[in-house]
Design an enzyme around this catalytic site. Structure first.
Site, PDB file in Angstrom:
ATOM      1  N   HIS A 127       0.837  -1.203   0.000  1.00 61.56           N
ATOM      2  CA  HIS A 127       0.000   0.000   0.000  1.00 61.56           C
ATOM      3  C   HIS A 127       0.869   1.248   0.000  1.00 61.56           C
ATOM      4  CE1 HIS A 127       0.771  -0.710   4.265  1.00 61.56           C
ATOM      5  NE2 HIS A 127       0.321   0.498   4.568  1.00 61.56           N
ATOM      6  N   HIS A 129       1.308   3.947   2.017  1.00 66.55           N
ATOM      7  CA  HIS A 129       1.925   4.629   3.153  1.00 66.55           C
ATOM      8  C   HIS A 129       3.446   4.581   3.035  1.00 66.55           C
ATOM      9  CE1 HIS A 129      -1.932   3.984   5.758  1.00 66.55           C
ATOM     10  NE2 HIS A 129      -2.032   5.025   4.938  1.00 66.55           N
ATOM     11  N   ASP A 131       5.890   4.264   5.004  1.00 66.31           N
ATOM     12  CA  ASP A 131       6.676   3.240   5.693  1.00 66.31           C
ATOM     13  C   ASP A 131       6.599   1.889   4.987  1.00 66.31           C
ATOM     14  OD1 ASP A 131       3.970   3.135   6.545  1.00 66.31           O
ATOM     15  OD2 ASP A 131       4.512   2.034   8.359  1.00 66.31           O
ATOM     16  N   HIS A 132       5.911   1.840   3.846  1.00 65.15           N
ATOM     17  CA  HIS A 132       5.888   0.642   3.010  1.00 65.15           C
ATOM     18  C   HIS A 132       6.351   0.942   1.578  1.00 65.15           C
ATOM     19  CE1 HIS A 132       3.693  -1.980   5.910  1.00 65.15           C
ATOM     20  NE2 HIS A 132       3.393  -0.793   6.405  1.00 65.15           N
ATOM     21  N   HIS A 184      -7.660  -0.597   5.226  1.00 62.52           N
ATOM     22  CA  HIS A 184      -6.582   0.229   5.798  1.00 62.52           C
ATOM     23  C   HIS A 184      -6.303   1.397   4.871  1.00 62.52           C
ATOM     24  CE1 HIS A 184      -3.079   1.135   8.217  1.00 62.52           C
ATOM     25  NE2 HIS A 184      -2.298   1.073   7.151  1.00 62.52           N
ATOM     26  N   ASP A 208      -0.203  -4.089   6.014  1.00 58.37           N
ATOM     27  CA  ASP A 208      -0.913  -3.578   7.185  1.00 58.37           C
ATOM     28  C   ASP A 208      -2.367  -4.049   7.222  1.00 58.37           C
ATOM     29  OD1 ASP A 208       1.340  -2.306   7.991  1.00 58.37           O
ATOM     30  OD2 ASP A 208       0.567  -0.262   7.816  1.00 58.37           O
ATOM     31  N   HIS A 246       4.461  -5.314  10.340  1.00 50.90           N
ATOM     32  CA  HIS A 246       4.935  -4.684  11.577  1.00 50.90           C
ATOM     33  C   HIS A 246       5.139  -5.724  12.673  1.00 50.90           C
ATOM     34  CE1 HIS A 246       4.283  -0.331  10.657  1.00 50.90           C
ATOM     35  NE2 HIS A 246       3.398  -0.831   9.807  1.00 50.90           N
TER      36      HIS A 246
END
Length: 342
Positions: A127, A129, A131-132, A184, A208, A246
């Site tokens: 996705h 975001h 942090d990905h 999400h 996530d 995570h």
């Protein structure tokens, strides 16, 4: 004067983003502003880079100690990044090809690539975001021929190959099936690796969407959307390995034990995870059999879980899905109050 204005603006933006990170109410105006800045603008990328720097100061060698899982010609290695993220390096040793999943920190991930002496052929992004997806552009610069896959509806940076539900991706003997799992984010996808060429179970790279005993927050969809996405995973075989985005296992299992204190299997799993985390060992993978039994977010069809949540009467067939969506929202609210994770 211009420099001062930029500094003040930057400070204000960071303050809003920090507030957004701490807030659990997705309906709050401050949360919506912060989420928009984080997910839709380069300000979010700047904020993520700032978080990476802080994490590297906090964890000299990463937040977790990881080791590869090996099968017959297949190697899967979790890569700890940032405060609690995982990327994955998946290597087909028979054909000498490899792929990356969500390699958001190029500096850290490159160390693993160099150690294994491989050249990644593709990136699978779950996705948008940062942090990905935050490493996509840099890896495209470093490896000009690399293919970058990501959900067609999610505005993922540097994607070369948008994917949709049911698409298949093949790199050597690595065969992935794409499953569309919105909730999400509006375009979140997961990737299911076929284990048959390697005489091993399938692997779910869940980003996530699904965590060990948890699921992602519903930023871009109502509980009904997330419920359908979670239900779609129940078709996976119990032996399917779960590789989440995570390291949330401890927090999630502590909540699960709090929610259902008489569940001995949850207690045993929590004790195992606590033992692993004493030495900062990675808790992945789980498997779908465990998640179906222990993960409250996957158990909204169970009468016992509905009773725990205060739904006294068994829903009729017509009411069932709506009641389960309300139950999912209730679990999410209780989890966020118990211990909030972005």
């Amino acid at each position: 004067m211009v420099s001062l204005s930029l500094m003040l603006y930057g400070g204000l933006v960071i303050s809003v983003l920090l507030l957004f990170k701490k807030m659990s109410n997705v309906k709050s105006p401050f949360f919506k502003i912060g989420y928009f800045l984080y997910s839709r603008t380069r300000i979010g990328q700047y904020y993520f880079q700032r978080e990476l720097s802080k994490a590297k100061q906090k964890f000299e060698h990463g937040h977790s100690v990881t080791q590869d899982t090996q099968f017959d010609g297949l190697k899967i290695h979790p890569i700890p990044m940032s405060e609690d993220n995982y990327a994955y390096l998946v290597i087909d040793q028979k054909n000498d090809v490899s792929i990356l999943v969500d390699p958001a920190d190029p500096e850290v991930v490159q160390e693993f690539i160099d150690k294994e002496k491989v050249t990644p052929s593709a990136i699978l992004t779950t996705h948008k975001h940062w942090d990905h997806s935050g490493g996509n552009s840099e890896f495209k610069r470093r490896y000009r021929d690399i293919l970058i896959y990501g959900g067609a509806m999610d505005s993922i940076p540097a994607v070369t190959n948008p994917v949709a539900d049911g698409d298949n991706i093949e790199v050597g003997s690595l065969r992935f099936r794409v499953k569309f799992t919105p909730g999400h984010t509006v375009g979140h996808v997961v990737y299911i690796l076929d284990g048959s060429p390697f005489n091993c179970p399938n692997s779910l790279f869940s980003g996530d969407h699904l965590f060990i005993s948890g699921c992602g927050r519903m930023f871009e969809g109502p509980p009904t959307t997330m419920l359908r996405s979670l239900d779609s995973l129940l078709e996976l075989s119990d032996c399917t390995l779960v590789w989440p985005g995570h390291e949330y296992a401890r927090d999630n299992l502590e909540f699960s034990s709090h929610l259902e204190p008489d569940n001995e299997e949850i207690k045993e799993k929590l004790a195992h995870v606590l033992q692993l985390r004493q030495s900062r060992a990675c808790t992945a993978p789980s498997n779908m059999g465990e998640e179906k039994k222990l993960n409250p977010f996957l158990r909204t069809s169970e009468e016992k879980m509905l009773q725990i949540l205060g739904f006294e009467q068994k829903p009729t067939v017509e009411e069932n899905f709506a009641v389960r969506a309300k139950a999912l929202a209730e679990i999410r609210e209780r989890k966020d109050k118990f211990k909030y994770k972005l």
